[in-house]
Every structure is written in C-alpha cells, then in structure tokens.
Design a protein around this motif. Structure first.
Motif, PDB file in Angstrom:
ATOM      1  N   LEU A   1       0.825  -1.191   0.000  1.00 53.00           N
ATOM      2  CA  LEU A   1       0.000   0.000   0.000  1.00 53.00           C
ATOM      3  C   LEU A   1       0.868   1.254   0.000  1.00 53.00           C
ATOM      4  CD1 LEU A   1      -3.001   0.884   0.169  1.00 53.00           C
ATOM      5  CD2 LEU A   1      -2.703   0.981   2.660  1.00 53.00           C
ATOM      6  N   ALA A   2       0.569   2.208  -0.880  1.00 53.63           N
ATOM      7  CA  ALA A   2       1.251   3.502  -0.928  1.00 53.63           C
ATOM      8  C   ALA A   2       0.238   4.578  -0.541  1.00 53.63           C
ATOM      9  CB  ALA A   2       1.802   3.768  -2.327  1.00 53.63           C
ATOM     10  N   ILE A   3       0.612   5.445   0.404  1.00 54.81           N
ATOM     11  CA  ILE A   3      -0.316   6.430   0.947  1.00 54.81           C
ATOM     12  C   ILE A   3       0.340   7.803   0.931  1.00 54.81           C
ATOM     13  CG2 ILE A   3      -1.744   7.084   2.912  1.00 54.81           C
ATOM     14  CD1 ILE A   3      -1.463   4.173   3.895  1.00 54.81           C
ATOM     15  N   THR A   4      -0.406   8.808   0.487  1.00 54.39           N
ATOM     16  CA  THR A   4       0.102  10.178   0.490  1.00 54.39           C
ATOM     17  C   THR A   4      -1.012  11.129   0.901  1.00 54.39           C
ATOM     18  OG1 THR A   4       1.169  11.915  -0.831  1.00 54.39           O
ATOM     19  CG2 THR A   4      -0.403  10.500  -1.962  1.00 54.39           C
ATOM     20  N   THR A   5      -0.650  12.222   1.564  1.00 52.79           N
ATOM     21  CA  THR A   5      -1.609  13.227   1.999  1.00 52.79           C
ATOM     22  C   THR A   5      -1.079  14.616   1.669  1.00 52.79           C
ATOM     23  OG1 THR A   5      -2.408  11.861   3.838  1.00 52.79           O
ATOM     24  CG2 THR A   5      -2.864  14.216   3.955  1.00 52.79           C
ATOM     25  N   ASP A   6      -1.934  15.455   1.103  1.00 51.99           N
ATOM     26  CA  ASP A   6      -1.590  16.852   0.824  1.00 51.99           C
ATOM     27  C   ASP A   6      -2.724  17.757   1.267  1.00 51.99           C
ATOM     28  OD1 ASP A   6       1.008  16.935  -0.270  1.00 51.99           O
ATOM     29  OD2 ASP A   6       0.278  16.190  -2.181  1.00 51.99           O
ATOM     30  N   THR A   7      -2.363  18.947   1.720  1.00 54.22           N
ATOM     31  CA  THR A   7      -3.344  19.959   2.104  1.00 54.22           C
ATOM     32  C   THR A   7      -3.166  21.203   1.247  1.00 54.22           C
ATOM     33  OG1 THR A   7      -3.489  19.201   4.407  1.00 54.22           O
ATOM     34  CG2 THR A   7      -4.137  21.466   3.967  1.00 54.22           C
ATOM     35  N   MET A   8      -4.264  21.776   0.803  1.00 54.58           N
ATOM     36  CA  MET A   8      -4.266  23.046   0.083  1.00 54.58           C
ATOM     37  C   MET A   8      -5.122  24.039   0.835  1.00 54.58           C
ATOM     38  SD  MET A   8      -4.532  21.879  -3.932  1.00 54.58           S
ATOM     39  CE  MET A   8      -5.109  23.522  -4.329  1.00 54.58           C
ATOM     40  N   VAL A   9      -4.570  25.224   1.079  1.00 52.98           N
ATOM     41  CA  VAL A   9      -5.250  26.256   1.858  1.00 52.98           C
ATOM     42  C   VAL A   9      -5.438  27.502   0.998  1.00 52.98           C
ATOM     43  CG1 VAL A   9      -5.137  27.695   3.935  1.00 52.98           C
ATOM     44  CG2 VAL A   9      -4.212  25.362   3.980  1.00 52.98           C
ATOM     45  N   GLU A  10      -6.633  28.069   1.046  1.00 56.34           N
ATOM     46  CA  GLU A  10      -6.900  29.296   0.298  1.00 56.34           C
ATOM     47  C   GLU A  10      -5.974  30.421   0.777  1.00 56.34           C
ATOM     48  OE1 GLU A  10     -11.068  30.782  -0.847  1.00 56.34           O
ATOM     49  OE2 GLU A  10     -10.475  32.136   0.785  1.00 56.34           O
ATOM     50  N   GLY A  11      -5.367  31.110  -0.179  1.00 57.32           N
ATOM     51  CA  GLY A  11      -4.437  32.178   0.143  1.00 57.32           C
ATOM     52  C   GLY A  11      -3.003  31.715   0.232  1.00 57.32           C
ATOM     53  N   THR A  12      -2.791  30.400   0.345  1.00 55.97           N
ATOM     54  CA  THR A  12      -1.442  29.842   0.366  1.00 55.97           C
ATOM     55  C   THR A  12      -1.182  29.027  -0.889  1.00 55.97           C
ATOM     56  OG1 THR A  12      -1.391  29.745   2.789  1.00 55.97           O
ATOM     57  CG2 THR A  12       0.162  28.332   1.613  1.00 55.97           C
ATOM     58  N   HIS A  13      -2.153  28.196  -1.274  1.00 58.87           N
ATOM     59  CA  HIS A  13      -2.006  27.340  -2.454  1.00 58.87           C
ATOM     60  C   HIS A  13      -2.913  27.748  -3.609  1.00 58.87           C
ATOM     61  CE1 HIS A  13      -0.865  24.898   1.080  1.00 58.87           C
ATOM     62  NE2 HIS A  13       0.091  24.466   0.292  1.00 58.87           N
ATOM     63  N   PHE A  14      -3.941  28.512  -3.328  1.00 61.61           N
ATOM     64  CA  PHE A  14      -4.822  29.001  -4.391  1.00 61.61           C
ATOM     65  C   PHE A  14      -5.512  30.267  -3.906  1.00 61.61           C
ATOM     66  CE2 PHE A  14      -7.341  26.147  -1.780  1.00 61.61           C
ATOM     67  CZ  PHE A  14      -8.571  26.780  -1.648  1.00 61.61           C
ATOM     68  N   LEU A  15      -5.893  31.106  -4.859  1.00 59.16           N
ATOM     69  CA  LEU A  15      -6.579  32.350  -4.538  1.00 59.16           C
ATOM     70  C   LEU A  15      -8.087  32.137  -4.440  1.00 59.16           C
ATOM     71  CD1 LEU A  15      -4.707  34.870  -6.867  1.00 59.16           C
ATOM     72  CD2 LEU A  15      -4.233  34.329  -4.476  1.00 59.16           C
ATOM     73  N   ALA A  16      -8.758  33.041  -3.742  1.00 59.30           N
ATOM     74  CA  ALA A  16     -10.211  32.950  -3.606  1.00 59.30           C
ATOM     75  C   ALA A  16     -10.907  33.052  -4.958  1.00 59.30           C
ATOM     76  CB  ALA A  16     -10.714  34.046  -2.674  1.00 59.30           C
ATOM     77  N   THR A  17     -10.241  33.664  -5.922  1.00 58.38           N
ATOM     78  CA  THR A  17     -10.830  33.833  -7.257  1.00 58.38           C
ATOM     79  C   THR A  17     -10.697  32.586  -8.127  1.00 58.38           C
ATOM     80  OG1 THR A  17      -8.735  34.838  -7.954  1.00 58.38           O
ATOM     81  CG2 THR A  17     -10.497  36.327  -7.276  1.00 58.38           C
ATOM     82  N   ALA A  18      -9.926  31.603  -7.693  1.00 61.83           N
ATOM     83  CA  ALA A  18      -9.744  30.379  -8.482  1.00 61.83           C
ATOM     84  C   ALA A  18     -11.058  29.612  -8.560  1.00 61.83           C
ATOM     85  CB  ALA A  18      -8.661  29.505  -7.862  1.00 61.83           C
ATOM     86  N   SER A  19     -11.322  29.007  -9.711  1.00 62.40           N
ATOM     87  CA  SER A  19     -12.545  28.218  -9.847  1.00 62.40           C
ATOM     88  C   SER A  19     -12.451  26.964  -8.987  1.00 62.40           C
ATOM     89  CB  SER A  19     -12.789  27.832 -11.310  1.00 62.40           C
ATOM     90  OG  SER A  19     -11.934  26.770 -11.699  1.00 62.40           O
ATOM     91  N   ALA A  20     -13.594  26.549  -8.449  1.00 64.70           N
ATOM     92  CA  ALA A  20     -13.621  25.357  -7.610  1.00 64.70           C
ATOM     93  C   ALA A  20     -13.162  24.126  -8.378  1.00 64.70           C
ATOM     94  CB  ALA A  20     -15.029  25.141  -7.064  1.00 64.70           C
ATOM     95  N   SER A  21     -13.487  24.067  -9.670  1.00 61.79           N
ATOM     96  CA  SER A  21     -13.072  22.935 -10.496  1.00 61.79           C
ATOM     97  C   SER A  21     -11.555  22.877 -10.631  1.00 61.79           C
ATOM     98  CB  SER A  21     -13.720  23.046 -11.882  1.00 61.79           C
ATOM     99  OG  SER A  21     -13.326  21.976 -12.710  1.00 61.79           O
ATOM    100  N   ASP A  22     -10.923  24.038 -10.847  1.00 63.01           N
ATOM    101  CA  ASP A  22      -9.462  24.085 -10.931  1.00 63.01           C
ATOM    102  C   ASP A  22      -8.818  23.673  -9.610  1.00 63.01           C
ATOM    103  OD1 ASP A  22      -9.388  24.877 -13.567  1.00 63.01           O
ATOM    104  OD2 ASP A  22      -9.086  27.002 -13.139  1.00 63.01           O
ATOM    105  N   VAL A  23      -9.392  24.143  -8.506  1.00 65.59           N
ATOM    106  CA  VAL A  23      -8.844  23.814  -7.185  1.00 65.59           C
ATOM    107  C   VAL A  23      -8.903  22.308  -6.944  1.00 65.59           C
ATOM    108  CG1 VAL A  23      -9.203  24.063  -4.697  1.00 65.59           C
ATOM    109  CG2 VAL A  23      -9.334  26.071  -6.182  1.00 65.59           C
ATOM    110  N   ALA A  24     -10.016  21.683  -7.315  1.00 68.07           N
ATOM    111  CA  ALA A  24     -10.163  20.239  -7.125  1.00 68.07           C
ATOM    112  C   ALA A  24      -9.156  19.471  -7.961  1.00 68.07           C
ATOM    113  CB  ALA A  24     -11.582  19.812  -7.487  1.00 68.07           C
ATOM    114  N   HIS A  25      -9.013  19.872  -9.225  1.00 63.49           N
ATOM    115  CA  HIS A  25      -8.045  19.210 -10.099  1.00 63.49           C
ATOM    116  C   HIS A  25      -6.640  19.314  -9.507  1.00 63.49           C
ATOM    117  CE1 HIS A  25      -6.463  17.936 -14.134  1.00 63.49           C
ATOM    118  NE2 HIS A  25      -5.380  18.506 -13.608  1.00 63.49           N
ATOM    119  N   LYS A  26      -6.280  20.507  -9.089  1.00 58.13           N
ATOM    120  CA  LYS A  26      -4.942  20.736  -8.549  1.00 58.13           C
ATOM    121  C   LYS A  26      -4.705  19.909  -7.285  1.00 58.13           C
ATOM    122  CE  LYS A  26      -1.934  24.575  -7.128  1.00 58.13           C
ATOM    123  NZ  LYS A  26      -1.862  26.044  -6.926  1.00 58.13           N
TER     124      LYS A  26
END
Length: 329
Positions: A42-67
């Motif tokens: 089993l291979a396991i990885t975890t990442d967190t994305m935070v608004e203002g650090t990894h994406f702007l509030a103006t970014a589309s929700a679809s783009d944020v999910a893909h990223k």
C-alpha cells in the motif's frame, strides 16, 4: 433553503462515476474497507491546500479540485504506484453549494480518468482548505524511492519545466499581452497532468525518483541527500516549452524558472547507464517525453553547468508562503 454539510455529502460526494471492485465498503459508514491486491504494498500520500497559500479565492472550484487531486496523484506517480482510493477532508466557511458542485466536477473528471474512488472523509466549518489522502498500490519491493541514485547514473525530467510559475504570474496579475499564451500557462499551473503511467513504466528502470512540487533545485536535493550523492545539471538541456520561451525576456530567465518553478508535477529521476536504451523504448508507450539534464556524481553537492562551465547562480525552490500573497485574493 441552505443545505447543511450532510446534504452536501449525500448530494455531491456520494455521487461519483468510479466504483471499484476492491472497495468493499465506501462512503456512508465510520470507515471504508478496501482490499489491497495480492502481492502488492500500500502507498499512501496526503496533501493539504489552503486558500491564500495554495490558491486564490478567485480560483474556480473545479481548478482547485483538479490541482488538489493532481498533487496527490503526482506523489503516487513518483513511487511508481497505481492510484486506487481517496479520502477527502473539506473545510468551508459556510455550506456553499455552487462551490461544492464545481469542486466535485473537477474532482470527478480527474478521478474517473485515473479510476480513483472517493471512499470517505469529513466536512467542517472554517477557513477554506482541502486535505486529500490518496491510496495506491505497487508490486511488492518495486516502489521507486529517493535513496537509490549512484554516481554515474543519468538525471532525467519529464515534460517541460517553468510553465507553472509563468502561469501563476498571470494569476497574480501580470499584464496579458497574448491571451492564448497566458491561457496555456495558467492551465499548466492549475491543470497539471500527473505522470502516473510514466511512474509505473519507470519501475525496474529508475534508480531513484521524486515529483517536482517545490522546484527542481529543491526537490533534487532530497534525492541527493537520501542517496548520499551529488549531481551536475546542464541548464542548456532543461526542457522548455515554446509558450514559456515566448513569455520571458531571455533564455536565462526561462532556465531559472525551469529550475525553481513549483507545482510542476513532473518527475525527476535517475537511470543507470545500462537502462538508458530501455528507458527510451518504455516511455514511448506512455506518451510522456523525458530529457536527460545531467548526471549523478560523488560530490554530495549540486552544480549547475552551461556548456561545461560552472554557473554561480544562487537559486531557491518554491515557497508557498511567498509565492501566493493572500492579500491579492
């Protein structure tokens, strides 16, 4: 009527296009139950994305999910693993149905392509952030790691480098002079394609591997440290896109972007001399290109070169806290 978190889970996250046979119990219980294929780890990885650090509030929700999903998929790709299951922890200031709908659209499209099933997670109220844990599997003893590089191995990267930072520059307000070029680079920032097939193809060929999320000069240091080796990079061999070269003021600027741009989600890997021919043949079947940019040595340091001459460039990798200024959001 405003939907609560349980409505959102039922109406959006529980409705997805992927249903894997190895998921015995998915969304709806206290835990998910899955089955790891026989002979695999089993291979396991975890990442967190935070608004203002990894994406702007103006970014589309679809783009944020893909990223967000691409970031995790890239980690599995760097290990040569096959993606399988995902759990998601989503924090929102309020139950925003339109945002969640867009997020699910972006997530589901990429998840379906790589046959990743969402098997659980959590939603809560707070500053907007996304945490994903992605599970995959890899044949026993065949995972790619960072500690296998040896002096004499050749150093490769997939795809092209520098585009993500160039795209982010436009996201942060760089004036647009060529709309098509700007759109291409912005797409490379938000919609990177993780090299999952290439990572699996590298099993048994690459001696070490890592994905480029913090910039090449930063990420390669992890391989060098883990393997106890050094490396030289010929900057004239860095793979640069036509869009990047047209977007900057000089070839040197493009090279420096290629060395420092984060969130590229390309692979950096090392290959022994005896497998170089095999590498070229194997990667043809994945549709992914790879460029040889240097070689591993015993110096335990990284040297940048150009046409055989050392460079005195002082470069650092990607820093999320500096690259995204939350005041601009």
């Amino acid at each position: 009527m405003t939907r609560n978190e349980f409505d959102l889970i039922r109406d959006y996250f529980a409705r997805q296009p992927v249903s894997r046979r190895d998921v015995a119990l998915g969304i709806g219980d206290d835990c998910a139950i899955t089955q790891v294929p026989e002979g695999c780890q089993l291979a396991i990885t975890t990442d967190t994305m935070v608004e203002g650090t990894h994406f702007l509030a103006t970014a589309s929700a679809s783009d944020v999910a893909h990223k967000a999903l691409a970031s995790n998929l890239s980690d599995l790709a760097a290990m040569g693993a096959m993606p399988a299951w995902c759990s998601l922890a989503l924090t929102l200031p309020e139950p925003d149905e339109a945002w969640v709908a867009g997020f699910c659209q972006g997530f589901s499209a990429l998840a379906e392509y790589f046959q990743v099933q969402l098997i659980g997670g959590d939603t809560t109220r707070g500053p907007k952030s996304i945490t994903m844990t992605l599970h995959g599997h890899v044949p026993h003893g065949k995972a790619l790691t960072r500690d296998g590089a040896k002096p004499g191995d050749w150093l490769y990267v997939t795809g092209t480098l520098g585009d993500s930072q160039a795209g982010l520059n436009y996201v942060l307000g760089k004036p647009v002079t060529d709309e098509a070029r700007a759109a291409t680079l912005i797409n490379r920032h938000y919609r990177a394609q993780p090299r999952v097939a290439a990572g699996q193809a590298l099993r048994g060929i690459a001696s070490a591997a890592i994905d480029i999320s913090d910039g090449l000069v930063a990420d390669i240091q992890h391989i060098l440290k883990a393997s106890g080796v050094g490396a030289s990079i010929d900057v004239t061999q860095l793979p640069l896109s036509e869009a990047l070269l047209a977007d900057v003021d000089s070839y040197e600027t493009a090279q420096k972007l290629a060395l420092t741009s984060g969130e590229e989600y390309e692979l950096c890997f090392t290959v022994p001399e005896m497998y170089r021919g095999t590498l070229e043949t194997t990667l043809k079947h994945t549709g992914v290109t790879a460029a040889c940019i240097g070689q591993i040595n015993g110096s335990q340091s990284l040297q940048l070169m150009a046409d055989g001459n050392p460079l005195d460039w002082t470069l650092s990798g990607w820093d999320h806290f500096k690259e995204l200024d939350s005041d601009r959001s």
